[in-house]
Design a protein around this motif. Structure first.
Motif, PDB file in Angstrom:
ATOM      1  N   SER A 344       1.674  -8.822   0.272  1.00 49.36           N
ATOM      2  CA  SER A 344       0.947  -7.662  -0.238  1.00 49.36           C
ATOM      3  C   SER A 344       0.283  -6.913   0.906  1.00 49.36           C
ATOM      4  O   SER A 344      -0.453  -7.514   1.686  1.00 49.36           O
ATOM      5  N   GLN A 345       0.552  -5.634   1.000  1.00 51.25           N
ATOM      6  CA  GLN A 345      -0.111  -4.826   2.018  1.00 51.25           C
ATOM      7  C   GLN A 345      -1.604  -4.779   1.712  1.00 51.25           C
ATOM      8  O   GLN A 345      -2.428  -5.111   2.557  1.00 51.25           O
ATOM      9  N   THR A 349      -3.134  -6.136  -5.268  1.00 56.00           N
ATOM     10  CA  THR A 349      -2.225  -5.800  -6.371  1.00 56.00           C
ATOM     11  C   THR A 349      -2.416  -6.797  -7.520  1.00 56.00           C
ATOM     12  O   THR A 349      -2.263  -8.016  -7.336  1.00 56.00           O
ATOM     13  N   GLU A 485      10.494   7.457  -4.646  1.00 48.09           N
ATOM     14  CA  GLU A 485       9.054   7.633  -4.834  1.00 48.09           C
ATOM     15  C   GLU A 485       8.511   8.885  -4.154  1.00 48.09           C
ATOM     16  O   GLU A 485       7.538   9.452  -4.630  1.00 48.09           O
TER      17      GLU A 485
HETATM   18  O1  M6R Z   1      -0.317  -3.529  -1.632  1.00 52.08           O
HETATM   19  P1  M6R Z   1       0.972  -4.177  -2.058  1.00 52.08           P
HETATM   20  O2  M6R Z   1       1.866  -4.471  -0.900  1.00 52.08           O
HETATM   21  O3  M6R Z   1       0.764  -5.396  -2.906  1.00 52.08           O
HETATM   22  O4  M6R Z   1       1.686  -3.093  -2.939  1.00 52.08           O
HETATM   23  C1  M6R Z   1       2.879  -3.385  -3.596  1.00 52.08           C
HETATM   24  C2  M6R Z   1       3.520  -2.135  -4.156  1.00 52.08           C
HETATM   25  O5  M6R Z   1       2.663  -1.515  -5.065  1.00 52.08           O
HETATM   26  C3  M6R Z   1       3.875  -1.133  -3.040  1.00 52.08           C
HETATM   27  O6  M6R Z   1       4.725  -1.691  -2.088  1.00 52.08           O
HETATM   28  C4  M6R Z   1       4.550   0.098  -3.668  1.00 52.08           C
HETATM   29  O7  M6R Z   1       5.819  -0.248  -4.136  1.00 52.08           O
HETATM   30  C5  M6R Z   1       4.619   1.241  -2.671  1.00 52.08           C
HETATM   31  N1  M6R Z   1       4.441   2.483  -3.349  1.00 52.08           N
HETATM   32  C6  M6R Z   1       5.905   1.327  -1.955  1.00 52.08           C
HETATM   33  O8  M6R Z   1       5.974   2.391  -1.068  1.00 52.08           O
END
Ligand code: M6R
Length: 605
Positions: A344-345, A349, A485
């Protein structure tokens, strides 16, 4: 990403610093601080949270008067976002204070050495070693002490250092981290970013790696790495504030795409030591692990899809990849023999948090790969490896995705070595290939000036297909997500071998198909699929290594990437697809950094 500022002149330094830090807020931060040189001492004020808190604490700077100072906004990497870990950091004798942007890779060794010599540490940061080194080397010559301290550092750093003995002087040092000097009249400035300078001056000196400088109100003297004075050109800053925030790029997304070689390097370099992968934060016995489950959402899930190939191939442990929103309700077969990898970035999430909790409840240990220090996932995982990508501002992730992959590659090599599933020779070969990735990403950015032209050709379509096999397929998934997206074009990724099982019915005259052909083990097969879609009128844009004449003769258009081992290819191969999506979205006039209906962090189910 951290931001640094400095001022020496005739104004209240604290106020100038607070204003400068406010201009850096857009970069993202979780704590902030300033240090002002006073008579024979240095006053420091730091807070967790917003600059507004620092303004309140210092009564807008009035409580810490003085004419010279340094300031910092911190985006936590080493150590949680706390007052103690916030910069500036002070020497034990209180004579020096430092602000730092970047990562000191050898800080653990230095910390040990300094602790043995009696220096005590107040924070968990890598930065604090710098100020103790300066104190250790100081014998009355500030410049000499800073030079000697800098010579001990490896990694990336832009430093601002003040000394109570020379109250009107700031020393700044640059190594692989941006540092710009602002030239004023009777006052001088420095900052990590021109946005903090333009309210005061548009005359700037850009330091190069290895250079350092002494700033006083009336002069700026730049030195080369051996301490010889050098003359630097003063440039004019022409950007307006908005352009400056984006580093001169039209959008944060483009800036973040271009930043990727640096982000991947920052994520990887501190973990490659003495010819091996060192994961200090992963004190884990892998021998009892029977299965690895990767869970995540969106692009993070797709990073997992690509990482699965690398881990399975090197570690010979079965890896399954599960969407977090599905896993949480799936009654999953998880026990204490499962290692759960959570990607997770944001670390916030909602579905990913819930899936992690569910798997932990069933006995699995969770290893989180997260970008935001102190986030919910980072705090609740059993082990955390950070991606040091810096804050990502564009909603569509780019450097978040590639740094997640980088950590998965590091993990795969680390685990394979500790499990004995990789030969010494193969380990060395892959390590060298890993080190080459940032340069290869840069090559992709440099060798594809034609992507905007391709976007002009392909932007006007209601749908696109992205096809590939094996690792190319995993990358196609992310390529298609990027396209839909931000450009709002329907984009579908397909395992190329699946086309005949249904999707080929949709191929018609002029249908764009993006064919990924970088995994040489399956390229021949994908080429057959190209022939099949071409026979039905598709317009094929192929992504391949330079020199593959057969693909060149089959495809209508080409994007080239340098040759990379398929196990590590995703971080390089995705870059042109990000750029393609970006330029198509630009052609279509979309709101690239904030696409409709999307949020940066999905904190609700
Ligand atoms: O913060 P996270 O990595 O958990 O987020 C996961 C997804 O919501 C995120 O990668 C989303 O798909 C982005 N909009 C991709 O560009």
């Amino acid at each position: 990403m951290c931001g640094i500022v400095g001022y020496t002149g005739t104004q209240n330094a604290a106020q100038v610093l607070l204003n400068g830090l406010t201009k850096l807020e857009y970069r993202g931060y979780d704590s902030a601080g300033i240090a002002v040189v006073q008579e024979n001492s240095i006053a420091i004020s730091k807070v967790t949270g917003r600059i507004a808190n620092l303004r309140a604490k210092t009564e807008d700077g009035r409580l810490i008067p003085g004419l010279t100072g340094i300031g910092h906004t911190r985006w936590a990497t080493h150590g949680a976002p706390t007052d103690q870990n916030a910069h500036p950091h002070a020497s034990n004798d209180g004579k020096f204070a430092v602000v730092h942007n970047g990562i000191i890779e050898n800080y653990m060794e230095l910390r040990e050495e300094l602790t043995q010599k009696g220096y005590h540490f107040e924070s968990e940061t890598d930065t604090e070693v710098i100020v103790h080194l300066v104190e250790m080397y100081y014998t009355g010559d500030f410049k000499r002490a800073v030079m000697k301290a800098s010579a001990r550092l490896s990694g990336s750093y832009a430093l601002g250092i003040v000394c109570a003995d020379v109250p009107d002087t700031i020393l700044v040092v640059r190594e692989a981290s941006p540092l710009i000097l602002g030239v004023g009249i009777g006052e001088n400035f420095f900052a990590s970013d021109v946005t903090a300078l333009v309210a005061h001056t548009r005359n700037a000196i850009y330091l190069e790696d290895g250079e350092f400088a002494a700033l006083t109100p009336d002069a700026i003297q730049v030195y080369d790495c051996s301490g010889h004075p050098i003359t630097k050109k003063t440039s004019r800053i022409t950007w307006d504030i908005q352009a400056a925030e984006k580093g001169g790029y039209a959008h944060f997304m483009l800036k973040e795409i271009v930043e990727q070689p640096r982000a991947v390097e920052a994520t990887m370099a501190p973990r490659l030591r003495n010819g091996q992968v060192v994961l200090d934060d992963l004190d884990i016995d892998l021998t009892g692990i029977r299965k690895i489950v990767i869970t995540a959402c969106g692009s993070a899930y797709y990073a997992g899809c690509a990482g699965k190939y690398t881990i399975e191939k090197l570690c010979r442990i079965p890896v399954t990849i599960e969407l977090a929103s599905e896993l949480r309700y799936a009654d999953p077969l998880i026990d204490e023999h499962v290692l759960l990898i959570v990607l997770s970035q944001s670390g916030e999430t909602a579905d990913t948090i819930a899936a992690m909790r569910e798997c932990q409840r069933r006995g699995a240990k969770a290893l989180a790969i997260v970008n935001v220090v102190g986030s919910t996932i980072a705090k609740n995982a059993d082990y955390t490896l950070y991606t040091w990508a810096g804050p990502e501002i564009a909603v569509a992730t780019t450097k978040g995705y590639t740094t997640q992959l980088t950590v998965l590659y590091l993990f795969a090599l680390y685990a394979a070595k500790s499990l004995g599933t990789v030969s010494c020779q193969e380990y060395k070969r892959l390590l060298a290939a890993l080190r080459a990735l940032p340069k290869q990403m840069q090559n992709v950015l440099d060798m594809n000036p034609g992507i905007p032209k391709l976007a002009e050709k392909y932007h006007d379509t209601p749908s696109m297909f992205f096809i590939g096999r094996n690792t190319d397929y995993a990358i196609a998934l992310e390529g298609a997500l990027k396209m839909k997206e931000i450009s709002y074009i329907h984009a579908e990724s397909y395992a190329a071998g699946e086309l005949k099982h249904g999707t080929i019915a949709l191929i018609h005259e002029g249908q764009p198909v993006i064919a990924l052909c970088c995994n040489e083990a399956v390229t021949e097969k994908t080429m057959n699929n190209i022939i099949e879609v071409k026979a039905r009128g598709a317009e094929v844009l192929a992504v391949a290594f330079k020199g593959n004449q057969r693909i060149i003769s089959l495809a209508d258009d080409m994007i080239y990437v340098p040759k990379v081992d398929p196990l590590l290819c995703a971080v390089v191969e995705i870059v042109p697809l990000q750029l393609l999506a970006y330029h198509v979205a630009k052609e279509n006039g979309c709101d690239i950094d904030k696409p409709k209906n999307l949020a940066k962090s999905v904190t609700v189910e």
